[in-house]
Design a protein around this motif. Sequence first.
Motif, short mmCIF file in Angstrom:
data_model
loop_
_atom_site.label_atom_id
_atom_site.label_comp_id
_atom_site.label_asym_id
_atom_site.label_seq_id
_atom_site.Cartn_x
_atom_site.Cartn_y
_atom_site.Cartn_z
N ALA A 223 0.82 -1.21 0.00
CA ALA A 223 0.00 0.00 0.00
C ALA A 223 0.85 1.27 0.00
CB ALA A 223 -0.92 -0.02 1.22
N PRO A 224 1.67 1.48 -1.03
CA PRO A 224 2.46 2.72 -1.10
C PRO A 224 1.54 3.93 -1.17
CG PRO A 224 2.49 1.59 -3.21
CD PRO A 224 1.86 0.65 -2.24
N VAL A 225 2.07 5.06 -0.74
CA VAL A 225 1.25 6.26 -0.61
C VAL A 225 1.79 7.39 -1.46
CG1 VAL A 225 0.59 5.61 1.73
CG2 VAL A 225 2.54 7.17 1.39
N SER A 226 0.92 8.36 -1.76
CA SER A 226 1.31 9.57 -2.46
C SER A 226 0.66 10.75 -1.76
CB SER A 226 0.88 9.53 -3.92
OG SER A 226 1.31 10.68 -4.62
N THR B 65 1.34 0.50 -9.32
CA THR B 65 0.60 1.76 -9.45
C THR B 65 1.45 2.93 -8.96
OG1 THR B 65 -1.47 0.56 -9.12
CG2 THR B 65 -1.55 2.95 -8.87
N LYS B 66 2.20 2.73 -7.88
CA LYS B 66 3.07 3.81 -7.39
C LYS B 66 4.15 4.14 -8.42
CE LYS B 66 4.78 6.87 -4.58
NZ LYS B 66 5.22 6.65 -3.20
N MET B 67 4.62 3.14 -9.16
CA MET B 67 5.58 3.41 -10.22
C MET B 67 4.97 4.34 -11.27
SD MET B 67 7.21 -0.39 -10.78
CE MET B 67 7.33 -1.48 -9.35
N VAL B 68 3.72 4.08 -11.62
CA VAL B 68 3.02 4.96 -12.55
C VAL B 68 2.98 6.38 -12.00
CG1 VAL B 68 0.79 5.45 -13.65
CG2 VAL B 68 1.60 3.08 -13.48
N ASN B 69 2.66 6.51 -10.73
CA ASN B 69 2.60 7.82 -10.07
C ASN B 69 3.93 8.56 -10.18
OD1 ASN B 69 0.97 9.52 -7.94
ND2 ASN B 69 3.01 9.30 -7.05
N GLN B 70 5.03 7.88 -9.89
CA GLN B 70 6.33 8.53 -9.89
C GLN B 70 6.79 8.88 -11.30
OE1 GLN B 70 5.69 9.08 -6.91
NE2 GLN B 70 7.77 8.91 -6.10
N VAL B 71 6.49 8.04 -12.27
CA VAL B 71 6.83 8.34 -13.65
C VAL B 71 6.08 9.59 -14.11
CG1 VAL B 71 6.55 7.54 -16.03
CG2 VAL B 71 7.50 6.01 -14.30
N CYS B 72 4.80 9.69 -13.74
CA CYS B 72 4.02 10.87 -14.11
C CYS B 72 4.58 12.13 -13.45
CB CYS B 72 2.55 10.68 -13.70
SG CYS B 72 1.64 9.46 -14.67
N ILE B 73 4.94 12.03 -12.17
CA ILE B 73 5.48 13.19 -11.47
C ILE B 73 6.77 13.67 -12.13
CG2 ILE B 73 6.61 13.94 -9.33
CD1 ILE B 73 4.58 12.22 -7.83
N ALA C 53 12.58 14.33 -1.23
CA ALA C 53 13.98 14.48 -1.61
C ALA C 53 14.31 13.84 -2.95
CB ALA C 53 14.88 13.88 -0.53
N VAL C 54 15.22 14.47 -3.66
CA VAL C 54 15.73 13.96 -4.94
C VAL C 54 16.28 12.54 -4.77
CG1 VAL C 54 17.57 14.27 -6.66
CG2 VAL C 54 16.18 16.23 -5.93
N ASP C 55 17.00 12.28 -3.67
CA ASP C 55 17.54 10.94 -3.44
C ASP C 55 16.45 9.89 -3.47
OD1 ASP C 55 20.11 11.91 -3.15
OD2 ASP C 55 20.08 11.89 -0.96
N TRP C 56 15.32 10.19 -2.84
CA TRP C 56 14.22 9.22 -2.80
C TRP C 56 13.54 9.10 -4.16
CZ3 TRP C 56 14.66 5.94 0.76
CH2 TRP C 56 15.12 6.28 2.03
N MET C 57 13.45 10.20 -4.89
CA MET C 57 12.85 10.14 -6.22
C MET C 57 13.70 9.28 -7.14
SD MET C 57 10.29 10.81 -7.98
CE MET C 57 9.41 11.65 -9.30
N ARG C 58 15.02 9.39 -7.05
CA ARG C 58 15.89 8.54 -7.88
C ARG C 58 15.72 7.08 -7.52
NH1 ARG C 58 21.54 9.38 -10.10
NH2 ARG C 58 20.44 8.44 -11.87
N LYS C 59 15.55 6.80 -6.22
CA LYS C 59 15.30 5.42 -5.80
C LYS C 59 14.01 4.91 -6.44
CE LYS C 59 12.96 4.41 -2.31
NZ LYS C 59 11.58 3.95 -1.99
N ASP C 60 12.97 5.74 -6.41
CA ASP C 60 11.67 5.33 -6.95
C ASP C 60 11.72 5.17 -8.47
OD1 ASP C 60 10.86 5.56 -4.35
OD2 ASP C 60 9.50 7.24 -4.68
N LEU C 61 12.38 6.10 -9.15
CA LEU C 61 12.49 5.98 -10.60
C LEU C 61 13.32 4.77 -10.99
CD1 LEU C 61 12.94 9.71 -11.70
CD2 LEU C 61 10.93 8.25 -12.02
N GLY C 62 14.34 4.47 -10.17
CA GLY C 62 15.13 3.27 -10.43
C GLY C 62 14.28 2.02 -10.39
#
Length: 304
Positions: free
Chosen positions: A130-133, A181-189, A244-253
């Motif tokens: 259940a990841p969150v946004s 679904t969270k991957m979709v969210n992060q790609v869109c962001i 944070a950018v560090d976390w966004m890179r983790k998510d995009l990875g």
Amino acid sequence: MRGAKRKEPRMAKVAFLGLGVMGYPMAGHLVKAGHEVAVYNRTAAKAEAWVAAHGGRAGATPKEAAAGCDFVMTCVGNDDDLRSVVHGPQGALAGMAPGAVLIDHTTASAIVAREIAAEAASAGIGFVDAPVSGGQAGAENGQLAIMCGGAEADFAKADPVMQAYAKATEHFGEAGAGQLTKMVNQVCIAGIVQGVSEGLHLAIEAGLDAKKVAALVAQGAGGSWQLTNRAETMVDGKFDYGFAVDWMRKDLGIALEQAKAMEMSLPVAALVDQFYGDVQSLGGGRWDTSALIQRLRLLKNGSL
């Protein structure tokens, strides 16, 4: 979509593992909703501070915190962090009884979600990824969008408890579907933030009042959450807050690895991931993701 707040059907015994910028306020909302809450954090002092502020109890290990609980929530950094609090003799699953439900709010891979779901099922324990946004503000205000995977019955049990900090919840399928679904969210962001950065940079360089431009554009087809909530601070060059950018890179990875496994391309996400790498090289790993505009400024000035 489950968007409306509902009265909790009963008080539950809940454990929350991971008291970072998201988990700390989320666990607090569970107390406000009337649940009995135990917490665990790798840095014990933070768990003790949470108990001092909210009551409840702190467990010395994930197993100790989870013991006797109907629901156990996890919200940690990545796949390895998640495994460390769930598996093993001192992990959460070791302290949970059959019929309990493990709810993971970490942004992690679909692979680890399915792995944990299988281990939980073998012990008669339910699991919901259940990841969150909504970021830190969403956690603090109890206004998170929660993307869920797992068995429908487990989601039905978990959903009323998650309403303590949810703006909206939705079930998308079996274990791993929430993470996908969270991957979709992060790609869109990622694509939106880059677009907003380029648009605002153009406005500034053209001599326009970029804040006024943003306020007007936000009312039309060019509007977005990022433009509405980040334009002013982007124009002002303020990035010492937020996701944070560090976390966004983790998510995009995670998203890019998933795409690779599916033999598909995410070219914009891959490009923006590289741009975030440039921001990290500038010392901006802890800056908000809106710092992409700073990269454009430095390129313009020949400083990057």
